[in-house]
Design a protein around this motif. Structure first.
Motif, PDB file in Angstrom:
ATOM      1  N   ALA A  66       0.856  -1.189   0.000  1.00 50.08           N
ATOM      2  CA  ALA A  66       0.000   0.000   0.000  1.00 50.08           C
ATOM      3  C   ALA A  66       0.886   1.232   0.000  1.00 50.08           C
ATOM      4  CB  ALA A  66      -0.891   0.001   1.224  1.00 50.08           C
ATOM      5  N   PHE A  67       0.478   2.233  -0.749  1.00 52.55           N
ATOM      6  CA  PHE A  67       1.294   3.443  -0.892  1.00 52.55           C
ATOM      7  C   PHE A  67       0.434   4.683  -0.722  1.00 52.55           C
ATOM      8  CE2 PHE A  67       3.444   6.320  -4.248  1.00 52.55           C
ATOM      9  CZ  PHE A  67       4.177   6.979  -3.271  1.00 52.55           C
ATOM     10  N   LEU A  68       0.807   5.491   0.243  1.00 59.50           N
ATOM     11  CA  LEU A  68       0.120   6.771   0.392  1.00 59.50           C
ATOM     12  C   LEU A  68       1.026   7.862  -0.133  1.00 59.50           C
ATOM     13  CD1 LEU A  68      -2.360   8.277   1.483  1.00 59.50           C
ATOM     14  CD2 LEU A  68      -1.053   8.685   3.562  1.00 59.50           C
ATOM     15  N   ARG A  69       0.572   8.544  -1.192  1.00 58.79           N
ATOM     16  CA  ARG A  69       1.433   9.553  -1.791  1.00 58.79           C
ATOM     17  C   ARG A  69       1.497  10.814  -0.932  1.00 58.79           C
ATOM     18  NH1 ARG A  69       0.350  11.850  -6.911  1.00 58.79           N
ATOM     19  NH2 ARG A  69      -0.213  13.831  -6.008  1.00 58.79           N
ATOM     20  N   GLN A  70       2.385  11.682  -1.346  1.00 57.65           N
ATOM     21  CA  GLN A  70       2.729  12.825  -0.517  1.00 57.65           C
ATOM     22  C   GLN A  70       1.573  13.799  -0.300  1.00 57.65           C
ATOM     23  OE1 GLN A  70       6.430  14.345  -1.805  1.00 57.65           O
ATOM     24  NE2 GLN A  70       6.386  16.137  -0.500  1.00 57.65           N
ATOM     25  N   SER A  71       0.855  14.118  -1.354  1.00 56.45           N
ATOM     26  CA  SER A  71      -0.293  15.005  -1.161  1.00 56.45           C
ATOM     27  C   SER A  71      -1.489  14.409  -1.875  1.00 56.45           C
ATOM     28  CB  SER A  71       0.012  16.391  -1.709  1.00 56.45           C
ATOM     29  OG  SER A  71       0.425  16.274  -3.044  1.00 56.45           O
ATOM     30  N   GLN A  72      -2.635  14.641  -1.313  1.00 52.94           N
ATOM     31  CA  GLN A  72      -3.837  13.983  -1.833  1.00 52.94           C
ATOM     32  C   GLN A  72      -4.660  14.960  -2.671  1.00 52.94           C
ATOM     33  OE1 GLN A  72      -3.094  11.140  -1.051  1.00 52.94           O
ATOM     34  NE2 GLN A  72      -1.810  11.651   0.693  1.00 52.94           N
ATOM     35  N   GLN A  73      -5.333  14.409  -3.649  1.00 50.11           N
ATOM     36  CA  GLN A  73      -6.235  15.242  -4.457  1.00 50.11           C
ATOM     37  C   GLN A  73      -7.603  15.190  -3.815  1.00 50.11           C
ATOM     38  OE1 GLN A  73      -5.638  13.198  -8.125  1.00 50.11           O
ATOM     39  NE2 GLN A  73      -4.558  14.932  -8.975  1.00 50.11           N
ATOM     40  N   LEU A  74      -8.205  16.332  -3.694  1.00 43.30           N
ATOM     41  CA  LEU A  74      -9.455  16.349  -2.950  1.00 43.30           C
ATOM     42  C   LEU A  74     -10.538  17.128  -3.650  1.00 43.30           C
ATOM     43  CD1 LEU A  74      -8.815  16.676   0.824  1.00 43.30           C
ATOM     44  CD2 LEU A  74      -9.910  14.887  -0.476  1.00 43.30           C
ATOM     45  N   ASN A  75     -10.832  16.762  -4.896  1.00 49.69           N
ATOM     46  CA  ASN A  75     -11.930  17.493  -5.523  1.00 49.69           C
ATOM     47  C   ASN A  75     -13.176  16.635  -5.664  1.00 49.69           C
ATOM     48  OD1 ASN A  75     -10.629  15.904  -7.283  1.00 49.69           O
ATOM     49  ND2 ASN A  75     -10.123  17.494  -8.752  1.00 49.69           N
ATOM     50  N   GLY A 122     -22.773  12.412 -16.991  1.00 49.69           N
ATOM     51  CA  GLY A 122     -22.061  13.607 -16.524  1.00 49.69           C
ATOM     52  C   GLY A 122     -21.143  13.277 -15.358  1.00 49.69           C
ATOM     53  N   LEU A 123     -21.660  12.528 -14.390  1.00 50.47           N
ATOM     54  CA  LEU A 123     -20.835  12.231 -13.217  1.00 50.47           C
ATOM     55  C   LEU A 123     -19.643  11.356 -13.589  1.00 50.47           C
ATOM     56  CD1 LEU A 123     -20.871  12.976 -10.190  1.00 50.47           C
ATOM     57  CD2 LEU A 123     -21.649  10.656  -9.759  1.00 50.47           C
ATOM     58  N   VAL A 124     -19.856  10.409 -14.494  1.00 48.44           N
ATOM     59  CA  VAL A 124     -18.757   9.534 -14.918  1.00 48.44           C
ATOM     60  C   VAL A 124     -17.682  10.374 -15.612  1.00 48.44           C
ATOM     61  CG1 VAL A 124     -18.105   7.667 -16.487  1.00 48.44           C
ATOM     62  CG2 VAL A 124     -20.154   7.446 -15.084  1.00 48.44           C
ATOM     63  N   MET A 125     -18.151  11.267 -16.480  1.00 43.55           N
ATOM     64  CA  MET A 125     -17.238  12.175 -17.176  1.00 43.55           C
ATOM     65  C   MET A 125     -16.430  13.011 -16.183  1.00 43.55           C
ATOM     66  SD  MET A 125     -17.311  12.739 -20.485  1.00 43.55           S
ATOM     67  CE  MET A 125     -16.090  13.666 -21.359  1.00 43.55           C
ATOM     68  N   GLN A 126     -17.106  13.492 -15.151  1.00 44.12           N
ATOM     69  CA  GLN A 126     -16.438  14.324 -14.148  1.00 44.12           C
ATOM     70  C   GLN A 126     -15.423  13.523 -13.349  1.00 44.12           C
ATOM     71  OE1 GLN A 126     -19.761  16.199 -12.110  1.00 44.12           O
ATOM     72  NE2 GLN A 126     -20.486  16.989 -14.053  1.00 44.12           N
ATOM     73  N   ALA A 127     -15.730  12.247 -13.112  1.00 42.15           N
ATOM     74  CA  ALA A 127     -14.770  11.401 -12.390  1.00 42.15           C
ATOM     75  C   ALA A 127     -13.551  11.139 -13.258  1.00 42.15           C
ATOM     76  CB  ALA A 127     -15.428  10.089 -11.976  1.00 42.15           C
ATOM     77  N   ILE A 128     -13.786  10.836 -14.547  1.00 40.74           N
ATOM     78  CA  ILE A 128     -12.680  10.551 -15.455  1.00 40.74           C
ATOM     79  C   ILE A 128     -11.734  11.738 -15.547  1.00 40.74           C
ATOM     80  CG2 ILE A 128     -12.075  10.231 -17.888  1.00 40.74           C
ATOM     81  CD1 ILE A 128     -14.574   8.581 -18.196  1.00 40.74           C
ATOM     82  N   SER A 129     -12.311  12.925 -15.684  1.00 46.51           N
ATOM     83  CA  SER A 129     -11.469  14.100 -15.927  1.00 46.51           C
ATOM     84  C   SER A 129     -11.107  14.818 -14.635  1.00 46.51           C
ATOM     85  CB  SER A 129     -12.209  15.071 -16.839  1.00 46.51           C
ATOM     86  OG  SER A 129     -13.439  15.405 -16.236  1.00 46.51           O
ATOM     87  N   ARG A 130     -11.662  14.366 -13.529  1.00 45.05           N
ATOM     88  CA  ARG A 130     -11.478  15.039 -12.240  1.00 45.05           C
ATOM     89  C   ARG A 130     -11.796  16.521 -12.368  1.00 45.05           C
ATOM     90  NH1 ARG A 130      -6.061  13.441 -11.510  1.00 45.05           N
ATOM     91  NH2 ARG A 130      -6.559  11.838 -13.020  1.00 45.05           N
ATOM     92  N   ASN A 131     -12.880  16.793 -13.040  1.00 43.65           N
ATOM     93  CA  ASN A 131     -13.263  18.180 -13.269  1.00 43.65           C
ATOM     94  C   ASN A 131     -14.778  18.278 -13.204  1.00 43.65           C
ATOM     95  OD1 ASN A 131     -14.031  20.635 -14.470  1.00 43.65           O
ATOM     96  ND2 ASN A 131     -12.144  20.702 -15.654  1.00 43.65           N
ATOM     97  N   LYS A 132     -15.248  19.102 -12.288  1.00 43.17           N
ATOM     98  CA  LYS A 132     -16.686  19.225 -12.023  1.00 43.17           C
ATOM     99  C   LYS A 132     -17.452  19.880 -13.176  1.00 43.17           C
ATOM    100  CE  LYS A 132     -17.462  17.346  -8.160  1.00 43.17           C
ATOM    101  NZ  LYS A 132     -18.349  16.207  -8.256  1.00 43.17           N
ATOM    102  N   PHE A 133     -16.721  20.458 -14.140  1.00 44.65           N
ATOM    103  CA  PHE A 133     -17.412  21.150 -15.227  1.00 44.65           C
ATOM    104  C   PHE A 133     -17.502  20.312 -16.494  1.00 44.65           C
ATOM    105  CE2 PHE A 133     -15.716  24.643 -12.630  1.00 44.65           C
ATOM    106  CZ  PHE A 133     -16.910  25.252 -12.306  1.00 44.65           C
ATOM    107  N   MET A 134     -17.056  19.075 -16.412  1.00 45.34           N
ATOM    108  CA  MET A 134     -17.111  18.255 -17.617  1.00 45.34           C
ATOM    109  C   MET A 134     -18.478  17.585 -17.728  1.00 45.34           C
ATOM    110  SD  MET A 134     -14.440  18.090 -19.601  1.00 45.34           S
ATOM    111  CE  MET A 134     -13.846  16.495 -20.139  1.00 45.34           C
ATOM    112  N   GLY A 166     -11.729   8.821  -9.824  1.00 48.82           N
ATOM    113  CA  GLY A 166     -11.967  10.237  -9.542  1.00 48.82           C
ATOM    114  C   GLY A 166     -10.983  10.792  -8.527  1.00 48.82           C
ATOM    115  N   LEU A 167     -10.320   9.905  -7.777  1.00 46.99           N
ATOM    116  CA  LEU A 167      -9.327  10.365  -6.800  1.00 46.99           C
ATOM    117  C   LEU A 167      -7.922  10.377  -7.364  1.00 46.99           C
ATOM    118  CD1 LEU A 167     -11.394   8.749  -4.220  1.00 46.99           C
ATOM    119  CD2 LEU A 167      -9.952  10.582  -3.375  1.00 46.99           C
ATOM    120  N   GLY A 168      -7.778  10.122  -8.650  1.00 46.87           N
ATOM    121  CA  GLY A 168      -6.465  10.253  -9.273  1.00 46.87           C
ATOM    122  C   GLY A 168      -5.875   8.925  -9.705  1.00 46.87           C
TER     123      GLY A 168
END
Ligand code: ADP
Ligand code: MG
Lengths: 266, 319
Positions: free
Chosen positions: A81-90, B61-73, B199-201
């Motif tokens: 398991a790997f926790l990276r340095q900063s997390q994306q939170l959108n 829309g939500l799937v698109m937003q998860a793929i692009s990590r962008n709420k406006f997609m 969606g989390l990267g």
């Protein structure tokens, strides 16, 4: 066992400057290894290579004798398991959602009793049970960091890689975090590699130190040998001053000309 | 639970509003033959089309937003809808009037390629200001639809092009195509956790053993299938894929596995309301539903866009 053999890594193919140059090491089992070094030394890159997030350009990383590049992603994610340095939170998810994602390698998103139990354990380990239904965006940086670590715990792997997990944590939680890591090693036989910026934390809690400089391993050894000015001054390109507290060396980071310093240097 | 109640109320209202005043619940219960026929052949398909297309586009829309990590997609801000229209036009120009199935295949193929290209380009560009991406996407969509116009002029298919670009639930008879939306919706339910995880990267996903590229491709197929089948049968329903996920996630969050059904219902209620408004304002005639959606949805989108622009500024000021 994780073994790194002659790994080279570079972000731009054209330039000759390498991010990692011929790195080799064997990860100490059932122990905490602290990875230390200045910014840009290549610590994060080394962790990414070891966890196969960023496959090495040359050289190999072996997990129990198998090349991590040739392992199935799912098998690897149950072991490392790997926790990276900063997390994306959108995204808007709760602490509970996040920790449940940690069970993905084991259950593919369909949690069974065992998975729920691991989630509970991870939440209570990180003292998050009361916050479990809060959205991450509504938490403080430190609480959020703990939530991500709880996710890593729920992933329940024998190897845990943490890139600067004390980021955002206050002193109380930093100490608690290091104690939890010690506990994980002692009680659950985990092997932990952690990037630390605070040398004193490394000295106090790590079993083994790997010091990196300019993409190479500069020194590797037990804390009593590694946490010395001879090793660390060149690694950090900084003059450290050492004080003693209850027989243990304590590194002072600030300048000796600093008037406040005299108070604490014995 | 509130959303289920709202959904039932508006679905029923949608079934019982229309130009034939003798189509009432009473008439149906009395066994009135004319009322029964209208109900089965007009009202039910229409309401189903509204529900399925709205639910589908919300999920897309939500799937698109998860793929692009962008709420406006969304399909309408990534060129998907415009590419679907181009595909439909191409099938008409080269093959003439075709069955809905052929049209949907063309539309789907173009939507998939169009969206894929855009997703690839923006992932390379590494634009940090997320608000610019939908604007770029709209320009990209504008270019695709300009190309469509040129093709339509050249092949004298302007009338067809105009017709397909107006969304309407009043296109009777051809609604079967919208049932195709069920297929990608089922895929989305199965992939819900994976979509949320990507969606989390990419690194986050890789750590959990998720095959990032495969999930992204699956997502693009889901989005394109939904966009194509709703486009061919109903036409463009602008903004739905954008505003519904944004509004719904503030109530239900982004964990798709938990929220996917609420999201679908939320979208359905929104479009049911827009459709009912379109049928009532100039009763007994009806207004084009994409006009209503554009008016209501466009206003909501502007609010989000303004919040996005100023929200970014606030965050910058804090940092
Ligand atoms: N994604 C990247 N693209 C290009 N260069 C990078 C990237 N990540 C890191 N680097 C470079 O690689 C070197 C090592 O970085 P990193 O491994 O993050 O160091 P550390 O974690 O020790 O601070 C630095 O010079 C950094 O600028
Ligand atoms: Mg780093």
């Amino acid at each position: 066992m994780i073994e790194v053999r002659n790994v080279n890594q570079s972000y731009s193919k054209r330039s000759s400057k390498k991010t990692l140059t011929d790195v080799s090491m064997v990860v100490k089992e059932n122990a905490i290894t602290a990875l230390v070094g200045a910014n840009g030394a290549g610590k994060s890159t080394l962790l990414s290579v070891m966890t196969n997030i960023l496959p090495a350009l040359s050289g190999v990383v072996l997990l129990d004798g198998k090349d991590v590049r040739k392992m199935k992603a799912n098998d690897l994610s149950k072991r490392v398991a790997f926790l990276r340095q900063s997390q994306q939170l959108n995204v808007r998810i709760t602490v509970n959602d996040l920790v449940e994602y940690g069970r993905f390698p084991h259950c593919g998103g369909r949690l069974k009793d065992e998975d729920h139990q691991k989630v509970e354990e991870a939440l209570s380990y990180m003292n998050l049970t009361d916050l479990r239904h809060r959205y991450l965006e509504e938490l403080s940086g430190g609480q959020c960091q703990r939530a991500f670590i709880a996710m890593i715990l729920a992933q329940d792997t024998p190897y845990i890689f943490l890139d600067e997990p004390l980021n955002n944590l206050d002193i109380k939680y930093s100490v608690e975090m290091m104690k939890i890591l010690t506990q994980l090693v002692e009680e659950l036989n985990k092997t932990i590699i952690v990037v630390l910026h605070d040398i004193n934390f490394a000295a106090a809690y790590a079993d083994h130190i790997v010091a990196m400089k300019d993409g190479e391993i500069y020194y590797e050894g037990p804390p009593q040998d590694a946490i010395t000015p001879e090793v660390l001054n060149p690694v950090f390109d900084h003059d450290f001053h050492i004080s003693n507290s209850a027989g243990r060396p304590v590194f002072l980071y600030y300048d000796e000309d600093d008037p406040n310093c005299e108070v604490c240097v014995s | 639970m509130v959303i289920v109640a709202l959904f039932v109320i508006f679905a029923l209202l949608s079934l019982f509003i229309g130009a034939y005043e003798d189509m009432t619940l009473q008439a149906l219960l009395d066994g009135n033959e004319r009322a029964r026929l209208i109900f089965i052949h007009s009202r039910v398909p229409r309401t189903m089309a509204v529900i399925l297309s709205a639910a589908g586009l919300s999920v897309a829309g939500l799937v698109m937003q998860a793929i692009s990590r962008n709420k406006f997609m969304s399909p309408s801000t990534a060129g998907t809808t415009d590419a679907a229209a181009l595909g439909l036009l191409i099938s008409f120009v080269f093959l003439g009037e075709q069955s809905g199935a052929v049209q949907t295949i063309f539309s789907f193929a173009f939507a998939l390629i169009g969206t894929f290209i855009f997703t690839l380009v923006i992932s390379r560009l590494k634009i940090r200001e997320t608000v610019y991406i939908p604007l770029l996407g709209m320009m990209y969509g504008g270019m695709i639809s300009a190309l469509s116009s040129v093709i339509a002029f050249h092949f004298e298919a302007v009338q067809f092009a105009n017709m397909i670009n107006l969304g309407s639930f009043a296109r009777l008879g051809g609604f079967w195509g919208v049932y195709l939306v069920i297929v990608p919706l089922i895929i989305a339910v199965f992939f819900a956790t994976k979509f949320s995880i990507i969606g989390l990267g990419e690194e986050f996903a890789k750590n959990l053993g998720v095959n990032y590229n495969r999930v992204v491709m699956t997502g693009l197929v889901v989005v394109s299938l939904i966009s194509a089948s709703t486009f061919v049968t109903i036409g463009p329903l602008p903004f739905i894929g954008l505003i519904i996920p944004n509004m719904a996630t503030s109530f239900y969050g982004d964990n798709l596995k938990k929220s996917i059904y609420d999201l679908m219902l939320f979208g359905a209620v929104f479009v049911l309301i827009c459709d009912i408004i379109s049928r009532l304002v100039i009763f007994p005639f009806e207004m084009n539903v994409s006009l209503t959606i554009s008016l209501v949805g466009g206003a909501i989108f502007m609010v989000y866009l303004i919040k996005g622009v100023f929200g970014d500024d606030e965050r910058k000021a804090k940092a």
